[in-house]
Design an enzyme around this catalytic site. Structure first.
Site, PDB file in Angstrom:
ATOM      1  N   LYS A  13      37.058  45.692  41.000  1.00 17.45           N
ATOM      2  CA  LYS A  13      38.434  46.215  40.939  1.00 17.45           C
ATOM      3  C   LYS A  13      39.218  45.646  39.752  1.00 17.45           C
ATOM      4  O   LYS A  13      39.931  46.379  39.062  1.00 17.45           O
ATOM      5  CB  LYS A  13      39.181  45.902  42.236  1.00 17.45           C
ATOM      6  CG  LYS A  13      38.623  46.565  43.478  1.00 17.45           C
ATOM      7  CD  LYS A  13      39.568  46.430  44.642  1.00 17.45           C
ATOM      8  CE  LYS A  13      39.859  44.998  45.022  1.00 17.45           C
ATOM      9  NZ  LYS A  13      38.648  44.273  45.460  1.00 17.45           N
ATOM     10  N   ARG A  88      46.299  45.908  52.537  1.00 17.40           N
ATOM     11  CA  ARG A  88      45.028  45.383  53.028  1.00 17.40           C
ATOM     12  C   ARG A  88      44.707  45.861  54.440  1.00 17.40           C
ATOM     13  O   ARG A  88      43.603  45.672  54.921  1.00 17.40           O
ATOM     14  CB  ARG A  88      45.049  43.849  53.029  1.00 17.40           C
ATOM     15  CG  ARG A  88      45.003  43.236  51.639  1.00 17.40           C
ATOM     16  CD  ARG A  88      44.908  41.729  51.723  1.00 17.40           C
ATOM     17  NE  ARG A  88      44.852  41.101  50.412  1.00 17.40           N
ATOM     18  CZ  ARG A  88      43.753  40.920  49.704  1.00 17.40           C
ATOM     19  NH1 ARG A  88      42.597  41.329  50.187  1.00 17.40           N
ATOM     20  NH2 ARG A  88      43.800  40.321  48.530  1.00 17.40           N
ATOM     21  N   ARG A 127      30.313  35.553  39.017  1.00 16.27           N
ATOM     22  CA  ARG A 127      31.636  35.835  38.475  1.00 16.27           C
ATOM     23  C   ARG A 127      32.279  34.584  37.879  1.00 16.27           C
ATOM     24  O   ARG A 127      32.097  33.478  38.373  1.00 16.27           O
ATOM     25  CB  ARG A 127      32.539  36.406  39.576  1.00 16.27           C
ATOM     26  CG  ARG A 127      33.903  36.848  39.098  1.00 16.27           C
ATOM     27  CD  ARG A 127      34.601  37.681  40.134  1.00 16.27           C
ATOM     28  NE  ARG A 127      34.812  36.964  41.397  1.00 16.27           N
ATOM     29  CZ  ARG A 127      35.370  37.516  42.458  1.00 16.27           C
ATOM     30  NH1 ARG A 127      35.732  38.785  42.432  1.00 16.27           N
ATOM     31  NH2 ARG A 127      35.547  36.799  43.559  1.00 16.27           N
ATOM     32  N   ARG A 160      35.044  30.210  41.095  1.00 16.04           N
ATOM     33  CA  ARG A 160      35.821  29.929  42.294  1.00 16.04           C
ATOM     34  C   ARG A 160      34.962  29.239  43.352  1.00 16.04           C
ATOM     35  O   ARG A 160      33.781  29.535  43.500  1.00 16.04           O
ATOM     36  CB  ARG A 160      36.391  31.221  42.873  1.00 16.04           C
ATOM     37  CG  ARG A 160      37.550  31.760  42.086  1.00 16.04           C
ATOM     38  CD  ARG A 160      38.035  33.115  42.509  1.00 16.04           C
ATOM     39  NE  ARG A 160      37.886  33.447  43.922  1.00 16.04           N
ATOM     40  CZ  ARG A 160      38.451  34.509  44.491  1.00 16.04           C
ATOM     41  NH1 ARG A 160      39.207  35.321  43.776  1.00 16.04           N
ATOM     42  NH2 ARG A 160      38.264  34.764  45.759  1.00 16.04           N
ATOM     43  N   ARG A 171      33.709  37.393  53.586  1.00 16.38           N
ATOM     44  CA  ARG A 171      34.817  38.149  52.989  1.00 16.38           C
ATOM     45  C   ARG A 171      34.546  39.649  53.036  1.00 16.38           C
ATOM     46  O   ARG A 171      35.457  40.448  53.266  1.00 16.38           O
ATOM     47  CB  ARG A 171      35.026  37.685  51.547  1.00 16.38           C
ATOM     48  CG  ARG A 171      35.669  36.308  51.458  1.00 16.38           C
ATOM     49  CD  ARG A 171      35.496  35.682  50.103  1.00 16.38           C
ATOM     50  NE  ARG A 171      36.054  36.503  49.031  1.00 16.38           N
ATOM     51  CZ  ARG A 171      35.754  36.330  47.751  1.00 16.38           C
ATOM     52  NH1 ARG A 171      34.884  35.396  47.385  1.00 16.38           N
ATOM     53  NH2 ARG A 171      36.325  37.104  46.830  1.00 16.38           N
TER      54      ARG A 171
END
Length: 218
Positions: A13, A88, A127, A160, A171
């Site tokens: 995204k 969300r 990532r 992260r 998640r």
């Protein structure tokens, strides 16, 4: 255009949002940016959010909604925006619809990036995020021009703590339970643009831009 982008963690995204923002010259509005901006400026809403975050709690829907509504009232969002990370859940979606109705506008498109779970795990674990501007890169699929350095602002890239397989699967599960029902909700308005997210960044980009231009021409 007024656009909402959806997709499970790792769907890309953030990367695609940059392309959409540039193509249609609209602000990219993410809940993460909204929280950071309000916390940095110590606004009344930001301080309320901080009180929950300091206790390790999720910011309640009603406060999140107020923060987003405030951001959408800014001058740069008058003629269009790209929402990322909000809504969300159905409660937030219904509140957004009511707010836009009262403003006399509507969403033009909901981009739904559909990606296989195995691909999502692989993407997230590789990532890298920018500490300064929040831009997202990937060691394999979207590497920075210089290792460890953001292409956009020169900031330091980092991994992260929650970008590991166990956390990623949790998640994704939360997304499937709370956020994926939004597709059915927005399908009623005939504005969902389904995108195969298992392809390359450029292929996904082309499908999204072409699809949005088609909706914009109607």
């Amino acid at each position: 255009m007024r656009i909402l982008i959806l997709g499970a963690p790792g769907a890309g995204k953030g990367t695609q949002a940059t392309f959409i923002k540039e193509e249609f010259n609209i602000p990219h509005i993410s809940t993460g940016d909204i929280f950071r901006e309000n916390l940095r400026n110590e606004t009344e809403l930001g301080l309320k959010a901080k009180s929950y975050m300091n206790e390790g709690k999720l910011v309640p829907d009603d406060l999140t909604i107020e923060l987003v509504k405030d951001r959408l009232s800014w001058e740069d969002a008058k003629n269009g925006f790209l929402l990322d990370g909000f809504p969300r859940n159905l409660n937030q979606a219904e509140s957004l619809t009511k707010f836009l109705d009262e403003a006399g506008v509507r969403l033009d498109a909901v981009v739904d990036i559909e990606t296989d779970k195995d691909a999502l795990v692989k993407r997230i674990c590789g990532r890298r995020m920018c500490k300064d501007c929040g831009a997202s890169f990937h060691v394999e699929f979207n590497p920075p021009k210089q290792e460890g350095v953001c292409d956009h602002c020169g900031g330091e890239l980092y991994t992260r703590d929650d970008d590991n397989e166990e956390t990623v699967l949790k998640r994704i599960g939360v997304y499937e339970k709370e956020t994926s029902p939004l597709i059915e909700y927005y399908d009623r308005f005939g504005i969902v643009l389904k995108i195969d997210g298992n392809r390359s960044v450029d292929e996904v980009k082309a499908s999204i831009i072409d699809g949005l231009k088609g909706k914009n021409d109607r």
